[in-house]
Scaffold this active site. Structure first.
Site, PDB file in Angstrom:
ATOM      1  CB  ALA A   1      43.073  49.190  37.361  1.00  0.00           C
TER       2      ALA A   1
ATOM      3  CD  GLU B   1      44.023  42.584  34.308  1.00  0.00           C
ATOM      4  OE1 GLU B   1      43.632  41.410  34.089  1.00  0.00           O
ATOM      5  OE2 GLU B   1      44.557  42.928  35.373  1.00  0.00           O
TER       6      GLU B   1
ATOM      7  N   GLY C   1      43.461  43.878  38.424  1.00  0.00           N
ATOM      8  CA  GLY C   1      44.412  44.348  39.434  1.00  0.00           C
ATOM      9  C   GLY C   1      44.075  43.828  40.822  1.00  0.00           C
TER      10      GLY C   1
HETATM   11  C1  LIG Z   1      49.321  52.949  33.395  1.00  0.00           C
HETATM   12  C2  LIG Z   1      48.226  52.203  34.082  1.00  0.00           C
HETATM   13  C3  LIG Z   1      48.681  50.915  34.661  1.00  0.00           C
HETATM   14  C4  LIG Z   1      47.566  50.063  35.045  1.00  0.00           C
HETATM   15  C5  LIG Z   1      48.000  48.789  35.725  1.00  0.00           C
HETATM   16  C6  LIG Z   1      47.141  47.661  35.322  1.00  0.00           C
HETATM   17  C7  LIG Z   1      46.264  47.168  36.411  1.00  0.00           C
HETATM   18  C8  LIG Z   1      45.388  46.062  35.971  1.00  0.00           C
HETATM   19  O1  LIG Z   1      46.123  45.027  35.375  1.00  0.00           O
HETATM   20  C9  LIG Z   1      44.326  46.564  35.051  1.00  0.00           C
HETATM   21  C10 LIG Z   1      42.953  46.296  35.587  1.00  0.00           C
HETATM   22  O2  LIG Z   1      42.730  45.876  36.685  1.00  0.00           O
HETATM   23  S1  LIG Z   1      41.673  46.617  34.518  1.00  0.00           S
HETATM   24  C11 LIG Z   1      40.242  46.274  35.473  1.00  0.00           C
HETATM   25  C12 LIG Z   1      39.969  44.835  35.560  1.00  0.00           C
HETATM   26  N1  LIG Z   1      38.717  44.613  36.241  1.00  0.00           N
HETATM   27  C13 LIG Z   1      37.629  44.099  35.648  1.00  0.00           C
HETATM   28  O3  LIG Z   1      37.656  43.755  34.503  1.00  0.00           O
HETATM   29  C14 LIG Z   1      36.408  43.968  36.484  1.00  0.00           C
HETATM   30  C15 LIG Z   1      35.311  44.844  35.941  1.00  0.00           C
HETATM   31  N2  LIG Z   1      34.112  44.790  36.757  1.00  0.00           N
HETATM   32  C16 LIG Z   1      33.273  43.746  36.765  1.00  0.00           C
HETATM   33  O4  LIG Z   1      33.479  42.749  36.126  1.00  0.00           O
HETATM   34  C17 LIG Z   1      32.021  43.866  37.582  1.00  0.00           C
HETATM   35  O5  LIG Z   1      31.773  45.224  37.785  1.00  0.00           O
HETATM   36  C18 LIG Z   1      32.056  43.170  38.958  1.00  0.00           C
HETATM   37  C19 LIG Z   1      32.018  41.664  38.722  1.00  0.00           C
HETATM   38  C20 LIG Z   1      33.270  43.560  39.736  1.00  0.00           C
HETATM   39  C21 LIG Z   1      30.786  43.579  39.754  1.00  0.00           C
HETATM   40  O6  LIG Z   1      29.645  43.292  38.999  1.00  0.00           O
HETATM   41  P1  LIG Z   1      28.217  43.812  39.430  1.00  0.00           P
HETATM   42  O7  LIG Z   1      28.031  43.593  40.872  1.00  0.00           O
HETATM   43  O8  LIG Z   1      27.243  43.218  38.475  1.00  0.00           O
HETATM   44  O9  LIG Z   1      28.262  45.387  39.255  1.00  0.00           O
HETATM   45  P2  LIG Z   1      28.455  46.228  37.918  1.00  0.00           P
HETATM   46  O10 LIG Z   1      27.133  46.778  37.513  1.00  0.00           O
HETATM   47  O11 LIG Z   1      29.252  45.533  36.922  1.00  0.00           O
HETATM   48  O12 LIG Z   1      29.359  47.417  38.476  1.00  0.00           O
HETATM   49  C22 LIG Z   1      28.862  48.318  39.445  1.00  0.00           C
HETATM   50  C23 LIG Z   1      29.431  49.687  39.170  1.00  0.00           C
HETATM   51  O13 LIG Z   1      30.848  49.652  39.349  1.00  0.00           O
HETATM   52  C24 LIG Z   1      31.507  50.122  38.179  1.00  0.00           C
HETATM   53  N3  LIG Z   1      32.757  49.361  38.037  1.00  0.00           N
HETATM   54  C25 LIG Z   1      32.900  48.032  38.060  1.00  0.00           C
HETATM   55  N4  LIG Z   1      34.200  47.692  37.959  1.00  0.00           N
HETATM   56  C26 LIG Z   1      34.884  48.865  37.880  1.00  0.00           C
HETATM   57  C27 LIG Z   1      36.256  49.171  37.770  1.00  0.00           C
HETATM   58  N5  LIG Z   1      37.210  48.215  37.734  1.00  0.00           N
HETATM   59  N6  LIG Z   1      36.604  50.459  37.703  1.00  0.00           N
HETATM   60  C28 LIG Z   1      35.686  51.433  37.743  1.00  0.00           C
HETATM   61  N7  LIG Z   1      34.354  51.188  37.866  1.00  0.00           N
HETATM   62  C29 LIG Z   1      33.974  49.925  37.926  1.00  0.00           C
HETATM   63  C30 LIG Z   1      30.529  49.847  37.046  1.00  0.00           C
HETATM   64  O14 LIG Z   1      30.806  50.686  35.950  1.00  0.00           O
HETATM   65  C31 LIG Z   1      29.212  50.141  37.729  1.00  0.00           C
HETATM   66  O15 LIG Z   1      29.054  51.533  37.737  1.00  0.00           O
HETATM   67  P3  LIG Z   1      27.620  52.190  37.533  1.00  0.00           P
HETATM   68  O16 LIG Z   1      27.914  53.643  37.472  1.00  0.00           O
HETATM   69  O17 LIG Z   1      26.817  51.752  38.712  1.00  0.00           O
HETATM   70  O18 LIG Z   1      27.075  51.610  36.242  1.00  0.00           O
END
Ligand SMILES: CCCCCCC[C@H](O)CC(=O)SCCNC(=O)CCNC(=O)[C@H](O)C(C)(C)COP(=O)([O-])OP(=O)([O-])OC[C@H]1O[C@@H](n2cnc3c(N)ncnc32)[C@H](O)[C@@H]1OP(=O)([O-])[O-]
Ligand SMILES: NC(=O)c1ccc[n+]([C@@H]2O[C@H](COP(=O)([O-])OP(=O)(O)OC[C@H]3O[C@@H](n4cnc5c(N)ncnc54)[C@H](O)[C@@H]3O)[C@@H](O)[C@H]2O)c1
Length: 719
Positions: A61, A123, A100
């Site tokens: 997400a 998450e 997500g």
């Molecule tokens: C009512 C609502 C209902 C919701 C439903 C639920 C859905 C679901 O269950 C919830 C989720 O998925 S929760 C999500 C679960 N997901 C996670 O926990 C994964 C979180 N992400 C990561 O672990 C790492 O970013 C990666 C391994 C994907 C890439 O690593 P890497 O290659 O070293 O790169 P990096 O340096 O880390 O990131 C680069 C840039 O991307 C940005 N950004 C990244 N992810 C983002 C996101 N989801 N979003 C936005 N931005 C995101 C990051 O800030 C950075 O920006 P900057 O401005 O350049 O600083």
């Protein structure tokens, strides 16, 4: 934001396009919904592949949308529509499938992953639970125990482990999208009855209650007060005990509570703060994006004690050639053995070969002549360090960066001992240096942007979270720690016990309370520093002056324990008692309690009842106040830098977001009011006096933490 093309005649290829990580923003979700509709209504399409552009499937997400008014199609029905499709849908997983993103893949009928891909329901690390069906589908696919492990920890699994667990159907070393297209062609027209995970029964051990009770107990213990891991267990329990549709309702209910919680805000703040600290700046205007680092191929470590050994290991594990220098024969022999052992254990854990040949050892400092960067880690003694820096400046080739691992000494003074002060920075690692993730990169007024950029880049290569900070006594972390430690001692004098203080801090979420931590790191370390500062007067002097040193309140309690040889775990006695020297389990020590009583009597102190709230307010607000001073002085560029230092270096509970974020959650006006109260009660403790910056922030309406940097800039320009 999701491109639809037809490939190999009959495969509908849907490519997520939302750089950098293909997060499922409102526009991306709309794109997927539209592309799926198109694929399903196109009679030429017999099967579908979903992939992400630029080698990454999906980062989940869009975290930036949280806390805003979320629009666009919701994830749950979108994933249901994919699962319900009568054409097979294959997820082609490259790079990462997190949160997500993995839930989207679990809604597909098949999953093909590249061998280098990483998957996870992450998450929980953001204070949430997988709320797009993840808590209901994963246990049905891989069983309850494995799903609990993944969902409550958020850990990443490799493609190989995902295959073993049954999360993916195929792993490939080739192009995962091409392989998924082949796979999609091979399953076109086949029945999907057995491929919709939501229809699976949940395989579960017979004694569900006992299993969940045991897991819940373990999770509660390791959660340190975090609520998301607990909610994750509850959601998986719903999968194990309820039909799918009711389990989904429970998942949504639990998510609704987490979604708006302060802990989720704190953890998401930490996620962005961790990335923000990489975009460093210096007061001179030098910045991360305009300063070019130099590549480091060969480095040296001077002094192979506790820190030097860990630093040498961390450098070698990064692939650098390392020259390790130790002058004392005994230490030299011991260090060689220990360093090899550390590398062998590390390699065993990762299933790799230990990089033993990367390190050459020497007892002669001349051996560092041709290295690109030196990290000095000799005793914390300015005269010794001065000498080492003078030597390095003459021995090393032109342009070698000279770094010090000092905990608190003046980096600029060390720079002044060299011919090229612009090449000198602090690289302050934390013990054990090959394990702890934090690195403070300390720049002095003369450090060049290139030296800072190089140290920051080297830290990143070493897998550290590096934070650039200015030069002052103790830099950021240790400077803030001092008032925190002192308050803990004052509380003991006034009537508290180590058990009470530690209990309050551990309940707050610290892994160890201040006294247990002090026993672990050794009381003698601080004693030596206080002696150097002329604060230590031997013996149990009485009268009011015994507790005033250099014009301010001072507690000699730590010194008195050291005089008794009570250095903590290493001697088997400190603030607690240990079964034997080196044991780790702290036990109540009646001696310590009588000693405290005797001390109070001698100083005419009447012990009073101290509650947990006072412990937290005095210890934490004193530390936070120093944090504001650090911001005021420009030593840290913003609150994120301080918070990341505390979360990664000092076990500050991440779900509380770091001290400065915590202050913003408590409310700056309240922090100010309590500091004023304690300063009035303890006028001989100057650092309890609220810092000007805090006053000004409160006066300007207590802006939210992400606006502090801007507010500080504005306040500075008004001076
Ligand atoms: C009512 C609502 C209902 C919701 C439903 C639920 C859905 C679901 O269950 C919830 C989720 O998925 S929760 C999500 C679960 N997901 C996670 O926990 C994964 C979180 N992400 C990561 O672990 C790492 O970013 C990666 C391994 C994907 C890439 O690593 P890497 O290659 O070293 O790169 P990096 O340096 O880390 O990131 C680069 C840039 O991307 C940005 N950004 C990244 N992810 C983002 C996101 N989801 N979003 C936005 N931005 C995101 C990051 O800030 C950075 O920006 P900057 O401005 O350049 O600083
Ligand atoms: N121990 C910690 O938790 C910690 C954490 C962060 C930073 N530091 C800092 O790291 C530095 C080292 O601390 P430590 O705990 O590893 O100390 P230590 O006493 O364990 O080791 C210092 C080593 O330096 C060697 N040494 C002394 N003079 C030398 C010389 N001229 N050339 C080569 N080797 C020499 C000593 O023989 C000893 O082996 C200090 O500045 C300390 O403040 C320590």
């Amino acid at each position: 934001m999701a491109q639809f093309t037809r490939v190999s005649r009959s495969v509908g290829l849907i490519t997520l396009q939302n750089p950098p990580v293909n997060a499922l923003s409102a526009v991306a979700r709309q794109g997927i919904v539209d592309a799926v509709k198109r694929a399903l209504s196109d009679p030429k399409v017999k099967s579908v592949v979903i992939c992400g552009q630029n080698g990454i499937f999906c980062g989940g997400a869009d975290i930036k949308e949280f806390g805003t008014n979320i629009t666009g199609p919701p994830l749950v029905p979108m994933i249901h529509a994919i699962e319900a499709s009568n054409k097979p849908v294959v997820a082609a997983i490259e790079g990462s499938a997190f949160g997500g993103g993995l839930e989207l893949a679990l809604g597909c009928h098949y999953r093909v992953a590249h061998s280098k891909a990483k998957l996870g329901l992450t998450e929980v690390t953001l204070g949430l639970l997988p709320a797009a069906g993840g808590t209901q589908r994963l246990p049905r696919l891989i069983g309850v125990p494995a799903a609990l492990n993944l969902i409550t920890t958020g850990r990443h699994v490799t493609a190989a482990e995902a295959l073993q667990l049954g999360i993916v159907d195929q792993v490939t070393d080739h192009n995962a999208v091409d392989e998924a297209v082949k796979f999609a062609l091979s399953v076109a027209g086949k029945s999907l009855d057995a491929r919709r995970i939501s229809t699976y029964p949940c395989p579960c051990p017979s004694d569900v209650d006992a299993l969940f009770e045991e897991v819940m107990q373990k999770v509660r213990q390791s959660a340190r007060g975090a609520i998301a891991p607990i909610a994750c267990v509850q959601a998986v329990r719903a999968a194990a005990t309820l039909p799918y549709s009711q389990g989904m309702e429970r998942e949504q209910e639990l998510m609704a509570t987490l979604f708006t919680s302060g802990q989720a805000r704190a953890l998401q703040y930490c996620f962005f703060a961790q990335r923000a600290v990489g975009r460093w700046s210096m007061p001179s205007g030098a910045r991360w994006d305009t300063s070019k680092p130099r590549s480091i191929h060969k480095a040296a470590v001077i002094g192979l004690g506790t820190m030097g050994r860990g630093i040498a290991v961390a450098l070698a594990q990064t692939g650098l050639s390392v020259v390790a220098v130790e002058t004392q024969e005994k230490q030299f022999m011991e260090a060689k053995k220990m360093v090899s052992g550390m590398m062998e254990r590390g390699a065993k854990r990762h299933g790799t070969a230990p990089p033993l040949d990367k390190i050459t050892y020497s007892q002669n400092i001349q051996a560092v002549a041709d290295v690109d960067l030196v990290i000095e880690a000799v005793f914390e003694d300015m005269a010794l360090k001065e000498k080492v820096f003078q030597q390095l400046s003459t021995i090393c080739k032109q342009g070698t960066f000279l770094c010090t691992n000092t905990s608190a000494l003046d980096v600029d003074h060390l720079a002044s001992q060299t011919r090229n002060p612009e090449l000198v920075v602090g690289m302050h690692f934390f013990a054990p240096a090959h394990v702890m993730k934090l690195l403070e990169v300390v720049y002095g007024p003369r450090s060049s942007p290139q030296a800072v950029a190089t140290a920051m880049q080297l830290g990143k290569k070493m897998g550290k979270v590096s934070v650039a900070v200015g030069n002052c006594r103790g830099f950021v972390g240790n400077r803030m720690l001092k008032p925190y430690l002192e308050q803990a001692l004052f509380l003991l004098e006034e009537g508290a016990t180590p058990e009470l203080v530690d209990g309050a801090l551990e309940e707050f979420g610290f892994a160890l309370g201040v006294f247990k931590m002090s026993d672990l790191s050794g009381l003698d370390v601080g004693w030596k520093v206080r002696k150097g500062d002329g604060l230590v007067e031997p013996g149990l002097a009485s009268g009011p002056s015994a507790r005033i040193r250099q014009g301010r309140r001072y507690s000699p309690l730590g010194d008195l324990l050291c005089e008794q040889g009570r250095f903590g775990q290493k001697t088997g006695q400190g603030w607690y008692r240990y079964d034997k020297p080196g044991s780790r389990v702290p036990r109540y020590d009646p001696w310590l309690h009588s000693f405290l009583e005797e001390y109070r009597t001698q100083h005419g102190i009447v012990a009073r009842r101290i509650d947990q709230q006072e412990v937290l307010e005095r210890c934490l607000y004193a530390l936070i106040n120093e944090g504001f001073r650090i911001l005021e002085d420009g030593i840290a560029a913003g609150p994120e830098d301080i918070d990341i230092i505390y979360v990664f270096g000092y076990s500050w509970p991440r779900h509380r977001g770091g001290p400065m974020f915590y202050a913003s959650m408590v409310g700056l006006a309240k922090v100010l009011e309590r500091l004023e109260h304690y300063h009035q009660a303890h006028p001989d403790v100057p650092y309890m006096q609220p810092c000007n910056l805090l006053r000004r922030l409160v006066a300007s309406g207590s802006p939210p933490v992400h606006k502090w940097k801007e507010a500080i800039k504005k306040l500075r320009s008004q001076l």
